[in-house]
Design an enzyme around this catalytic site. Sequence first.
Site, PDB file in Angstrom:
ATOM      1  CE  LYS A  40      -3.630   0.229   2.162  1.00 24.88           C
ATOM      2  NZ  LYS A  40      -4.882  -0.697   0.345  1.00 24.88           N
ATOM      3  CG  ASN A  43       0.036  -0.384  -4.361  1.00 28.64           C
ATOM      4  OD1 ASN A  43       1.425  -1.091  -5.118  1.00 28.64           O
ATOM      5  ND2 ASN A  43      -0.606  -0.650  -3.706  1.00 28.64           N
ATOM      6  CG  ASP A 253      -3.191   1.677  -1.892  1.00 26.42           C
ATOM      7  OD1 ASP A 253      -3.696   1.899  -0.940  1.00 26.42           O
ATOM      8  OD2 ASP A 253      -2.748   0.218  -2.525  1.00 26.42           O
ATOM      9  NE  ARG A 286      -4.185   1.907 -18.457  1.00 35.11           N
ATOM     10  CZ  ARG A 286      -3.633   3.549 -17.908  1.00 35.11           C
ATOM     11  NH1 ARG A 286      -2.617   3.774 -16.988  1.00 35.11           N
ATOM     12  NH2 ARG A 286      -4.184   3.718 -18.558  1.00 35.11           N
TER      13      ARG A 286
END
Length: 303
Positions: A40, A43, A253, A286
Amino acid sequence: MSKIIVAGSSNIDMNIYVKKLPRPGETIGEGRFMQANGGKGANQAVAAGRLGGDVLFLTCVGDDMQGRMLKEVFASDGIDTSRMKFSPASPTGTALIFVADDGENCIGVAPGANRELLPSDIDAAEPALEGASYLLMQLEIPFETVCHAADLAFAKGVKVVLNPAPMSVEIPAGLLEKLWLITPNETEAEKLTGITIKSVDDAFRAAESLLAKGVKNVIITMGSTGSVICSPSLREMVPARKVTAVDTVGAGDVYNGALVTALSEGKDLVEAARFATIASSIAVTRPGAQSAVPTREEVDGIS
């Protein structure tokens, strides 16, 4: 532009894409494997860096091939890696992730070196806090490190932003009172407040409860519904963009990294939430976490 410090986790993500999430004892075959960079903290740092933020990342990885590779990747997104810590005793954190065709996921994490980002490491980075405007944290590093970093940043006038995920500990009043902004999702907001969130009105009630606990500003993210923004003088709903999600891993995130980047550029909470909404809506179309983070040009092209 003002400085953003992100303190948090770094992982290698092992993703398996399957038709549906397996139930206990069930094996789902014909999956597709992809290794990606995650965690996290990482990201959020990558999202902020790729979108144009001035980012310093405080994290701990293993003194291994994966950890050294991550440092190079972070630097390629313009992130200051000078305060990264390398552990000789623990491997780089690893996450095992199942992603279903409908975009839902389930995740298991072996934190590894993430457990070794200690309060003393925050003290060592104290000079960097002197010139920072925002400190962004999550809960995949030791909780005492989060609390210590918040204390230090708050004392220096740095705005502390907490994304309380994963919500595995009770957050004490002393920490809440130091937060300039908290960004829970619906489930995390329910755990923080005891208020069941089934509607936007419920989310506003939960946000107001957090304000009453001493937090200065609250944003509750509600997935495909959007996000609720609340401060003593503001109640606003920012709707989500309608997209076809293929992978929701890391969407929150991306939202947080984009949000703090926009705030660091002088945008207000509503403007920043709209920017973050666009960035996260692109990411969910994505596969992967960091690999799905959009560029600034992509977000500005929709704005």
